[in-house]
Design an enzyme around this catalytic site. Structure first.
Site, PDB file in Angstrom:
ATOM      1  N   SER A 184       0.836  -1.200   0.000  1.00 22.68           N
ATOM      2  CA  SER A 184       0.000   0.000   0.000  1.00 22.68           C
ATOM      3  C   SER A 184       0.876   1.256   0.000  1.00 22.68           C
ATOM      4  CB  SER A 184      -0.945  -0.039   1.205  1.00 22.68           C
ATOM      5  OG  SER A 184      -1.927   0.971   1.114  1.00 22.68           O
ATOM      6  N   ASP A 261      -9.665  -6.230  -3.476  1.00 23.44           N
ATOM      7  CA  ASP A 261      -9.221  -5.034  -2.759  1.00 23.44           C
ATOM      8  C   ASP A 261     -10.259  -3.931  -2.933  1.00 23.44           C
ATOM      9  OD1 ASP A 261      -7.950  -2.787  -1.726  1.00 23.44           O
ATOM     10  OD2 ASP A 261      -5.986  -3.353  -2.494  1.00 23.44           O
ATOM     11  N   HIS A 291      -7.534  -5.730   0.725  1.00 24.05           N
ATOM     12  CA  HIS A 291      -6.418  -4.780   0.819  1.00 24.05           C
ATOM     13  C   HIS A 291      -5.410  -5.181   1.889  1.00 24.05           C
ATOM     14  CE1 HIS A 291      -4.335  -1.021   0.190  1.00 24.05           C
ATOM     15  NE2 HIS A 291      -4.360  -0.786   1.488  1.00 24.05           N
TER      16      HIS A 291
END
Length: 339
Positions: A184, A261, A291
């Site tokens: 991320s 996600d 995610h």
């Protein structure tokens, strides 16, 4: 929208109140037009400052700045390390090494996401340690966990550079097999690091997971405000322009994303993969991955392992660089170890 306003009012209530009060005072003495201009400037400043509050969550959960889970909880051998970065802040790291032949194993430099601390990623790191048989250097950005300072884009880039400089000085790891990993927000940090001219030929492999193309792109997706399309780049305090930077990357790259996600669209992983400048690159879309839990998918570790098997060795002409770094006494002056 309500969530964003709540955060701004809660974190910046003093500035917000001052702006509103000042607007009323100016309106009383100078009229509506001047007061409106003051109000707009004040709100713009508040929104610009609030961008950090909307991106970085080092206090989620609330004890993340005072309690960091230790690798020993997962029966992992480790060193707890603090280094002083270029800005003078002490950055906390864990170096988890294999108990045998650690200097012949690849070493992963692990950059975590935007919330919590590195200790909350130890379940995933334990999998890297046992299933990939590698060393891991976990990095805690400024303002996170036990690291000093406050997070910002430039600062996170500097912390990443300090971490890679540190591991390049170690003689008990294979410095020709350094893997840079980021999830991320950490993926954006990893992409910036590997795209830099001074590092791009010294990193063996890059792995990014559930990473966005840029913060302006994410703002449009999350907020769904059409006006953001026309917003100039300088209005974004944090940019993390990964899609632009990844084209400069020559390092073998694996882009991983979870098909489910709900935060970062998997299509962004496809864009990063297509734009990546590396000849050796691979896209792995893991079915059912969200995610934060893509690493729990069945083929997660095997996908990384298969990718690493096909990564070629670094060119021999850069090997003298590592010898020069290890002999440079000035590069160690800022290191502070806590075992």
């Amino acid at each position: 929208m309500y969530h964003i306003l709540r955060i701004i009012l809660y974190k910046l209530w003093v500035v917000s109140t001052f702006t509103l009060f000042s607007s009323f005072i100016v309106f009383w003495f100078y009229g509506f037009v001047t007061a409106f201009a003051v109000f707009i400037l004040g709100i713009s400043g508040i929104l610009y400052s609030a961008q950090d509050l909307l991106l970085y969550y080092p206090n989620d959960p609330p004890d993340s700045r005072v309690f960091v889970l230790q690798p020993s909880n997962y029966k992992l051998p480790y060193e707890s390390i603090k280094i002083k970065n270029k800005d003078g802040f002490k950055i906390h790291m864990f170096l988890i090494k294999q108990t045998s032949n650690s200097n012949h194993k690849p070493t992963m430099v692990f950059f975590h996401g935007n919330a919590g601390n590195m200790g909350q990623r130890l379940s995933n790191v334990s999998g890297f340690y046992h299933k990939l048989n590698i060393n891991i250097l976990m990095v805690e950005y400024r303002g996170y966990g036990l690291s000093e300072g406050a997070p910002n884009e430039r600062g996170l880039y500097i912390d990443a550079q300090s971490a890679i400089d540190y591991i390049m000085q170690r003689t008990d790891v294979d410095r020709t097999k350094i893997i840079v990993f980021g999830r991320s927000l950490g993926g954006a940090v990893a992409i910036d690091l590997v795209s830099r001219l001074e590092y791009r030929n010294k990193i063996w492999a890059l792995v990014v997971e559930n990473t966005f193309t840029s913060i302006p792109d994410m703002a449009q997706i999350i907020l769904k405000w059409n006006c953001l399309t026309w917003l100039p780049q300088f209005c974004h305090k944090n940019k993390y322009m990964s899609l632009k930077k990844i084209g400069q990357i020559l390092t073998p790259t694996l882009v991983i994303c979870g098909s489910n996600d709900a935060l970062v669209p998997p299509a962004m992983a496809q864009e990063l993969y297509v734009r990546c400048g590396a000849v050796c690159k691979k896209l792995a879309v893991l079915p059912g991955g969200g995610h934060d839990d893509t690493w729990t998918c069945r083929d997660y570790y095997s996908s990384i392992q298969q990718f690493l098997v096909n990564v070629p060795p670094l060119p021999e002409d850069i090997i003298p660089f590592f010898d020069d770094v290890s002999k440079d006494p000035t590069s160690r002056n800022t290191l502070v170890h806590t075992v």
